[in-house]
Write a protein that holds these residues in place. Structure first.
Motif, PDB file in Angstrom:
ATOM      1  N   GLY A  47      -2.931   4.583   1.725  1.00 47.22           N
ATOM      2  CA  GLY A  47      -3.991   2.978   1.098  1.00 47.22           C
ATOM      3  C   GLY A  47      -3.765   2.601   0.074  1.00 47.22           C
ATOM      4  O   GLY A  47      -4.751   1.713  -0.020  1.00 47.22           O
TER       5      GLY A  47
ATOM      6  N   ASP B  57       6.841  -2.000  14.671  1.00 51.28           N
ATOM      7  CA  ASP B  57       5.542  -1.292  14.513  1.00 51.28           C
ATOM      8  C   ASP B  57       4.351  -1.698  13.899  1.00 51.28           C
ATOM      9  O   ASP B  57       4.876  -2.699  12.992  1.00 51.28           O
ATOM     10  CB  ASP B  57       5.535   0.823  14.229  1.00 51.28           C
ATOM     11  N   THR B  58       3.479  -2.309  13.852  1.00 54.72           N
ATOM     12  CA  THR B  58       2.635  -3.303  13.324  1.00 54.72           C
ATOM     13  C   THR B  58       1.907  -2.550  12.250  1.00 54.72           C
ATOM     14  O   THR B  58       0.878  -2.764  11.687  1.00 54.72           O
ATOM     15  CB  THR B  58       1.617  -3.952  14.662  1.00 54.72           C
ATOM     16  N   GLU B  59       2.027  -1.691  12.210  1.00 52.90           N
ATOM     17  CA  GLU B  59       1.356  -0.209  11.129  1.00 52.90           C
ATOM     18  C   GLU B  59       2.366   0.551  10.284  1.00 52.90           C
ATOM     19  O   GLU B  59       3.467   0.849  10.899  1.00 52.90           O
ATOM     20  CB  GLU B  59       0.603   0.765  12.276  1.00 52.90           C
ATOM     21  N   PRO B  60       1.920   0.139   9.491  1.00 49.95           N
ATOM     22  CA  PRO B  60       3.142   0.615   8.300  1.00 49.95           C
ATOM     23  C   PRO B  60       3.398   2.443   8.679  1.00 49.95           C
ATOM     24  O   PRO B  60       3.080   3.015   9.351  1.00 49.95           O
ATOM     25  CB  PRO B  60       2.230   1.660   7.048  1.00 49.95           C
TER      26      PRO B  60
ATOM     27  N   ARG C 213       9.547  -5.838   5.469  1.00 46.65           N
ATOM     28  CA  ARG C 213       8.034  -5.440   5.489  1.00 46.65           C
ATOM     29  C   ARG C 213       8.725  -4.034   6.156  1.00 46.65           C
ATOM     30  O   ARG C 213       8.368  -2.881   5.585  1.00 46.65           O
ATOM     31  CB  ARG C 213       7.448  -5.795   6.792  1.00 46.65           C
TER      32      ARG C 213
ATOM     33  N   GLY D 130       7.886  -1.039   4.153  1.00 44.98           N
ATOM     34  CA  GLY D 130       6.949   0.025   4.350  1.00 44.98           C
ATOM     35  C   GLY D 130       7.614   1.330   4.310  1.00 44.98           C
ATOM     36  O   GLY D 130       6.290   2.215   4.163  1.00 44.98           O
TER      37      GLY D 130
ATOM     38  N   PHE E 221       5.812   0.525   9.148  1.00 35.72           N
ATOM     39  CA  PHE E 221       6.692  -0.883   9.892  1.00 35.72           C
ATOM     40  C   PHE E 221       7.788  -0.470  10.708  1.00 35.72           C
ATOM     41  O   PHE E 221       8.811  -1.463  10.971  1.00 35.72           O
ATOM     42  CB  PHE E 221       6.476  -2.399   9.236  1.00 35.72           C
TER      43      PHE E 221
ATOM     44  N   GLU F 185       1.339  -0.978   0.349  1.00 35.37           N
ATOM     45  CA  GLU F 185       0.076  -0.141  -0.446  1.00 35.37           C
ATOM     46  C   GLU F 185       0.895   0.780  -0.288  1.00 35.37           C
ATOM     47  O   GLU F 185       1.873   0.918   0.533  1.00 35.37           O
ATOM     48  CB  GLU F 185      -1.062   0.069   1.433  1.00 35.37           C
TER      49      GLU F 185
END
Length: 519
Positions: free
Chosen positions: A137, A399-402, A508, A512, A404, A133
């Protein structure tokens, strides 16, 4: 090198063997540093391709007749990478963004387990690249070039130990399957060589390779038979463990990105006359592509200024950066030269914990600014550049969110410190080494005063690797981070631990960052 006066015949023999063994250790434990053919008696690169002159911070091709040369110091602008995008379709409407991904992989003697872990993570990397993404997004289906090379730029101290069939790539792409290079997975120790063929065969039971000098894939297909892109990368990615022990990942990276190299611009004069590049139609680098670089090494960067810098490794009259062999009590060249000549660490209170370590600018190694300035020129010209380093830092929590990125660990937890003279895990000496009588003094002799940034073990506690902190590479990588107007930092550098037992989270982190810059 002669042993000092007073050694008896037995001592002389031991001293002679120690010199050979330590030199071999440097050649097996960390790759080298050379530029176009220097140190081998050849005035061109090993494959006849043009090379970036490493004698100055400006980039110019001076060692091959196939290039006119480039001097950024006078232009102040990034090189013209040519218009090769027309040959790389990205779907029927050519609408997909382009990414040029360069992997520079350490192929020295300590890298077997790390290359095995890296090959296991290639599937994750490709899954992430095939569909990720962007910052809004939206789904990205990029057109991706993937090129692989080694950290081996050659070195006169390693030439004598090279296998007859081995030639340092000096930044040129590696594009054949690892089974065809299976001899590269046998170490250089003549008495008890490490053999880790599984670093190739576990993930590449039969060779699959691209039709050109790099992998290309996009939404509509690839240049890989049956579009087995993941298998192809698992096959061309592993580089073996028989490279020189003076790694030069930064210089190999720069040579790989030389815009006048035949693999980047096949129209350069002379490329069509070289059998290796004669059939090249499309270059790796593209004007409109985001550049992503992955550097993988467990050692300090040792990118030598050639040819003058070699004398600090080979000339007894120029041994200012040599350490004393604790067994023979004579000065000797080892990989410690790369630390002594390239890094300065400060320990003001003498507690063994350095307040800081920085690169050193001298006539031995190229300054990191050589590489960060090149990247800055590209960025100033409108190109996005991101870098992932699998290097000697503690394990990262992500981090689990972009995008990352690291939440803790990594460079934030990295301690620059001296070697701890005690068995691992309380100290830095592996139990088998401790039992064999090796101590911190031996490590300092071989590698320099700076102790490891990480030591890896697998799930059952077996040792998987030990890596030195990436002082010089860190400076180059972190120079890519963008400071926004509000003072916040947008990451373009992700430094992960090479001591991890898997690199999926690191991949990732790379994608990211790409998601933040790819349109």
């Amino acid at each position: 090198m002669n042993a000092r006066d007073g050694l008896n015949n037995i001592g002389l023999a031991l001293a002679a063997w120690s010199v050979i063994a330590a030199t071999l250790a440097s050649c097996t434990d960390r790759p080298a540093v050379i530029e176009a053919g220097t140190g081998t008696g050849d005035e061109s690169t090993s494959d006849g391709s043009p090379s970036i002159d490493t004698t100055t911070t400006a980039m110019s091709t001076t060692t091959s007749s196939t290039s006119e040369g480039l001097d950024e110091s006078t232009t102040g602008s990034p090189p013209d990478l040519g218009d090769d995008s027309a040959g790389q379709e990205c779907g029927v409407d050519f609408s997909c963004p382009a990414i040029d991904l360069l992997l520079v992989i350490d192929n020295s003697g300590t890298m077997g387990e790390e290359q095995l872990n890296l090959a296991r993570s290639f599937a994750t990397l490709l899954d992430e690249l095939e569909s990720f993404e962007d910052a809004e997004g939206g789904l990205v289906r990029p057109n991706v070039n993937v090129m692989v090379t080694t950290t081996d730029m050659g070195h006169p101290s390693c030439t004598a130990f090279q296998h007859p069939s081995y030639t340092p790539r000096e930044g040129a792409p590696v594009y054949t399957g690892c089974n065809a290079r299976i001899g590269d997975f046998v170490g250089l120790d003549p008495s008890n060589p490490m053999i880790i063929e599984e670093a190739c065969t576990e993930n590449c039971p039969a060779d699959v390779a691209p039709t050109g000098h790099f992998i290309n894939f996009h939404a509509e297909g690839s240049n890989v038979p049956n579009d087995d892109v993941g298998v192809a990368l698992a096959c061309i990615g592993p580089q073996g463990i028989n490279g020189c022990g003076y790694e030069a990942p930064l210089e190999a990276m720069l040579q790989a990105l030389d815009p006048q190299a035949c693999w980047n611009d096949p129209d350069v004069s002379g490329c069509s006359d070289d059998p290796e590049w004669a059939d090249t139609e499309v270059g790796f680098l593209r004007d409109d592509a985001t550049l992503a670089v992955i550097l993988v090494t467990d050692e300090l960067d040792c990118s030598v200024q050639v040819p003058e810098g070699y004398s600090f490794f080979t000339d007894i009259e120029n041994s200012v950066f040599w350490n004393i062999n604790p067994q023979t009590e004579v000065p000797q060249t080892t990989s410690a030269v790369c630390y002594n000549a390239g890094v300065s660490c400060v320990d003001e209170d003498g507690d063994g914990l350095y307040e800081g370590c920085t690169s050193v600018d001298n006539e031995v190694l190229h300054p990191p600014e050589r590489y960060s300035a090149y990247f800055q020129a590209l960025v100033d010209g409108g190109k996005d550049v991101v870098m992932l380093g699998l290097l000697g830092v503690p394990t990262v929590v992500h981090d689990t969110e972009p995008p990352f990125g690291p939440l803790e660990g990594g460079v934030a937890s990295l301690l620059y410190r001296a070697w701890i003279d005690f068995p691992f895990p309380a100290g830095d000496i592996l139990p088998s080494e401790w039992d064999a009588g090796r101590r911190a003094a031996d490590k300092i002799f071989e590698f320099g005063d700076l102790g490891p940034g990480c030591t890896g073990t697998d799930k059952v506690g077996r040792f998987t690797g030990q890596a030195l902190p990436p002082v010089r590479i860190r400076e180059v990588c972190e120079s890519l981070d963008v400071v926004e107007a509000d003072g916040s930092t947008s990451p373009r550098c992700c430094i992960e631990s090479i001591c991890d037992d898997g690199f999926d989270p690191a991949m990732r982190c790379l994608t990211g960052m790409l998601g933040q810059v790819v349109d």
